[in-house]
Motif scaffolding. Structure first.
Motif, short mmCIF file in Angstrom:
data_model
loop_
_atom_site.label_atom_id
_atom_site.label_comp_id
_atom_site.label_asym_id
_atom_site.label_seq_id
_atom_site.Cartn_x
_atom_site.Cartn_y
_atom_site.Cartn_z
N THR A 10 0.84 -1.19 0.00
CA THR A 10 0.00 0.00 0.00
C THR A 10 0.87 1.24 0.00
OG1 THR A 10 -0.15 -0.27 2.39
CG2 THR A 10 -2.02 -1.02 1.09
N GLY A 11 0.28 2.38 -0.35
CA GLY A 11 1.05 3.62 -0.46
C GLY A 11 1.72 4.06 0.82
N VAL A 17 -5.96 0.50 6.92
CA VAL A 17 -5.49 -0.85 6.61
C VAL A 17 -4.25 -0.73 5.74
CG1 VAL A 17 -6.07 -3.01 5.42
CG2 VAL A 17 -7.83 -1.81 6.70
N ALA A 18 -3.31 -1.62 5.97
CA ALA A 18 -2.11 -1.70 5.13
C ALA A 18 -2.00 -3.14 4.63
CB ALA A 18 -0.87 -1.32 5.92
N ILE A 19 -1.40 -3.29 3.46
CA ILE A 19 -1.22 -4.63 2.89
C ILE A 19 0.26 -4.96 2.84
CG2 ILE A 19 -1.55 -6.09 0.86
CD1 ILE A 19 -3.95 -4.30 0.13
N HIS A 84 -3.65 -8.27 5.08
CA HIS A 84 -4.32 -6.97 5.27
C HIS A 84 -4.38 -6.74 6.77
CE1 HIS A 84 -6.15 -6.81 1.07
NE2 HIS A 84 -5.46 -7.93 1.12
N VAL A 85 -3.52 -5.86 7.23
CA VAL A 85 -3.33 -5.66 8.68
C VAL A 85 -3.79 -4.26 9.08
CG1 VAL A 85 -1.38 -7.25 8.69
CG2 VAL A 85 -0.95 -4.81 8.47
N HIS A 86 -4.01 -4.09 10.40
CA HIS A 86 -4.30 -2.75 10.90
C HIS A 86 -3.10 -1.86 10.58
CE1 HIS A 86 -6.95 -5.24 13.52
NE2 HIS A 86 -7.80 -4.31 13.12
N ALA A 87 -3.40 -0.67 10.13
CA ALA A 87 -2.32 0.23 9.73
C ALA A 87 -1.68 0.88 10.95
CB ALA A 87 -2.86 1.28 8.77
N LEU A 133 2.30 6.49 -12.23
CA LEU A 133 1.09 6.65 -11.42
C LEU A 133 1.45 6.99 -9.97
CD1 LEU A 133 -2.06 6.13 -11.68
CD2 LEU A 133 -1.58 3.91 -10.68
N ILE A 134 2.43 6.29 -9.45
CA ILE A 134 2.87 6.54 -8.07
C ILE A 134 3.48 7.93 -7.94
CG2 ILE A 134 4.56 5.82 -6.32
CD1 ILE A 134 4.10 2.91 -7.40
#
Length: 189
Positions: A10-11, A17-19, A84-87, A133-134
């Motif tokens: 994730t960015g 949420v973060a991946i 997919h975890v808590h950010a 894109l980023i």
């Protein structure tokens, strides 16, 4: 054997949420070593998000969503597991540290996209589009990057390549067999 990469997909890790992505030949085994056993098994069915518990003594009972995507039908073309975890910067770093301690290698910028390119999942212009894109700072840059990611440039180049190939074939035929060229063919030149 090729290394198994892990990194934050994730960015930024400061949202809700973060991946954390794991990609490579040991992705499944590494992920299973980090997850608590459930009646459903460590990993959910392919391409289905499953609620699992992270086996972390520092944070007992932390629940995460897990996606298991066997290769070649994944972003990178390899076996991929996404956690997919808590950010939160510290929490995401802790989860990534666990994955790396289990045997993964830290992914550098663009490593997942590079593997997608190497496995034919993305073309070079699409990979460049992801980087654009980023890094997009304006709406025009964002729009152009989205067109690259969608493969517009590749399709345009392929049309031009096919047209040039037809012209090459016609030119060679005219050079090799000039007596067979009809008057209609001559008018086109």
């Amino acid at each position: 054997m090729r290394s198994t990469l892990a990194g934050v997909a994730t960015g930024t890790p400061d949202g809700g949420v973060a991946i954390v992505r794991i990609s490579g030949p040991q992705a499944r085994e590494l992920a299973e070593s980090l997850l608590g056993e459930t009646i459903l098994g460590a990993l959910p069915e392919p391409r289905v998000l499953g609620l699992r518990t992270l086996a972390d003594p520092a944070s007992p009972g932390e629940q995460i969503l897990v996606a298991w995507m066997p290769g070649p039908r994944s972003f990178t073309g390899e076996d991929v597991v996404e956690l997919h975890v808590h950010a939160g910067e510290r929490n995401v770093a802790r989860v990534l540290e666990q994955v790396l301690a289990a045997g993964a290698v830290a992914a550098g910028p663009g490593d997942f996209s590079r593997r997608a390119f190497e496995h034919g999942r993305l073309s070079l212009d699409q990979v460049e589009g992801i980087a654009a894109l980023i890094g997009a700072r304006t709406q025009a840059a964002l729009d152009q990057a989205k067109r690259l990611v969608a493969g517009e440039l590749g399709r345009e180049v392929e049309l031009l390549r096919a047209a040039l190939e037809r012209l090459r074939i016609e030119l060679e035929a005219n050079l090799d067999f000039p007596e067979d060229v009809s008057s209609a063919d001559e008018r086109r030149w």
